[in-house]
Design an enzyme around this catalytic site. Structure first.
Site, short mmCIF file in Angstrom:
data_model
loop_
_atom_site.label_atom_id
_atom_site.label_comp_id
_atom_site.label_asym_id
_atom_site.label_seq_id
_atom_site.Cartn_x
_atom_site.Cartn_y
_atom_site.Cartn_z
N LYS A 173 -13.11 92.45 89.59
CA LYS A 173 -12.27 92.06 90.64
C LYS A 173 -11.47 90.84 90.44
O LYS A 173 -10.27 90.58 90.84
CB LYS A 173 -13.26 91.52 91.81
CG LYS A 173 -14.21 92.21 92.48
CD LYS A 173 -15.13 91.66 93.41
CE LYS A 173 -16.56 91.94 93.53
NZ LYS A 173 -17.34 91.36 94.42
N GLU A 200 -5.56 91.98 83.06
CA GLU A 200 -7.19 91.15 82.91
C GLU A 200 -6.80 89.66 83.21
O GLU A 200 -5.93 89.05 83.08
CB GLU A 200 -7.61 91.21 81.73
CG GLU A 200 -8.72 92.26 81.76
CD GLU A 200 -10.17 91.93 82.27
OE1 GLU A 200 -10.03 91.14 83.28
OE2 GLU A 200 -11.05 92.29 82.09
N ASP A 201 -8.01 88.93 84.11
CA ASP A 201 -7.68 87.54 84.33
C ASP A 201 -8.20 86.69 82.97
O ASP A 201 -7.56 85.65 82.78
CB ASP A 201 -8.57 87.36 85.47
CG ASP A 201 -9.97 87.86 85.73
OD1 ASP A 201 -10.22 88.75 84.79
OD2 ASP A 201 -10.83 87.02 86.12
N ILE A 202 -9.25 87.34 82.62
CA ILE A 202 -9.76 86.54 81.49
C ILE A 202 -10.42 87.36 80.26
O ILE A 202 -11.18 88.39 80.70
CB ILE A 202 -10.66 85.23 81.86
CG1 ILE A 202 -11.22 84.28 80.66
CG2 ILE A 202 -12.23 85.92 82.42
CD1 ILE A 202 -11.82 83.08 81.35
N ASP A 258 -13.02 86.65 77.34
CA ASP A 258 -14.12 86.02 77.21
C ASP A 258 -14.65 86.32 75.55
O ASP A 258 -14.21 86.15 74.61
CB ASP A 258 -15.17 85.76 78.24
CG ASP A 258 -16.02 84.72 78.05
OD1 ASP A 258 -16.38 84.30 76.84
OD2 ASP A 258 -16.64 84.37 78.94
N GLY A 261 -14.64 89.48 74.71
CA GLY A 261 -13.80 90.74 74.63
C GLY A 261 -14.37 92.20 74.84
O GLY A 261 -13.86 93.10 74.89
N THR A 285 -15.51 93.52 77.52
CA THR A 285 -14.64 94.25 78.60
C THR A 285 -13.42 95.03 78.30
O THR A 285 -13.04 96.11 78.54
CB THR A 285 -14.46 93.32 79.86
OG1 THR A 285 -15.91 92.73 80.13
CG2 THR A 285 -14.04 94.18 81.06
N LYS A 324 -10.46 82.59 75.89
CA LYS A 324 -11.34 81.65 75.42
C LYS A 324 -11.44 81.92 73.75
O LYS A 324 -12.38 82.75 73.63
CB LYS A 324 -12.62 81.38 76.17
CG LYS A 324 -12.67 81.04 77.34
CD LYS A 324 -14.03 81.13 78.01
CE LYS A 324 -14.20 80.61 79.39
NZ LYS A 324 -15.40 80.69 80.04
N ASP A 376 -14.27 83.76 89.23
CA ASP A 376 -15.35 83.30 90.40
C ASP A 376 -16.56 82.74 89.37
O ASP A 376 -16.75 82.79 88.28
CB ASP A 376 -16.00 84.63 90.95
CG ASP A 376 -16.98 85.60 90.03
OD1 ASP A 376 -16.42 85.90 89.04
OD2 ASP A 376 -18.21 85.96 90.30
#
Ligand code: PRP
Length: 186
Positions: free
Chosen positions: A49, A105-107, A109, A111, A113, A137, A165
């Site tokens: 999401k 993608e939002d983030i 981290d 990697g 995903t 990050k 979130d």
């Protein structure tokens, strides 16, 4: 008027104006690179999401025609650490083959995903495949994956807001804030 931060948020890392400015720069770069493309050939794929707000802002700033689609994967659930196992929960509606695909993608981290998604789409024969990531990050990275458009590199802190979130809370904060450590260490 200054809106007070929620109790769980320690500080603002990136404020609304800073995010908006960078998203505009990313949209300009993408619009330049995809100039002349036909609507049916350019597919933005938001990863649910977390990316829904970034995707909405980015897409509305593009000056090239494009379609919007979504995919959902699950990795973290409600826990703090990434397990490394990614599951496909919802697939795109559009056919990816022969299209220019931009994963949004939002983030990034660990990697896991994006690495999973990149390989998934690559196997489907797109005309091209790129990624647009708002936050990265670098210290947390475990998997190598190409990032073609990057918003910000950030330190290893838990960030919320602008789609991100903690246990499905704080997604609609207009800025990106740092969650108090006491919240996720509880
Ligand atoms: C977050 C984020 C990325 C992923 C990045 O999603 O939106 O998809 O984690 O982490 P990684 O690089 O370590 O794989 P999350 O699983 O929290 O789901 P959500 O997008 O529904 O919040």
């Amino acid at each position: 008027m200054t809106v007070p931060l929620p109790d769980s948020v320690e500080r603002v890392l990136l404020d609304e104006a800073t995010i908006a400015h960078r998203v505009q720069e990313m949209a300009d770069a993408i619009s330049d690179d995809y100039r002349g493309i036909r609507n049916e050939d350019f597919l933005l794929v938001g990863v649910l999401k977390g990316s829904f707000i970034f995707l909405a802002d980015l897409a509305r700033r593009l000056t090239v025609p494009h379609r919007v689609d979504f995919i959902a994967v699950s990795s973290y659930a409600d826990s703090v650490e990434s397990s490394g196992s990614v599951r496909l929960m919802l697939d795109t509606r559009a056919d990816v083959a022969g299209r220019h695909v931009l994963i949004v993608e939002d983030i990034l981290d660990t990697g896991y995903t994006l690495h999973y998604l990149y390989r998934l789409f690559e196997a489907r024969g797109p005309a091209s495949l790129r990624t647009a990531v708002l936050l990265m990050k670098p210290e947390r990275r475990k998997m190598d994956v190409p990032v073609h458009y990057l918003g910000f590199s950030i330190p290893d802190v838990w960030v919320v807001g602008f789609g991100l979130d903690y246990a499905d809370r704080f997604r609609t904060l207009p800025y990106i804030g740092v969650l108090k450590e006491s919240v996720y260490r509880e």
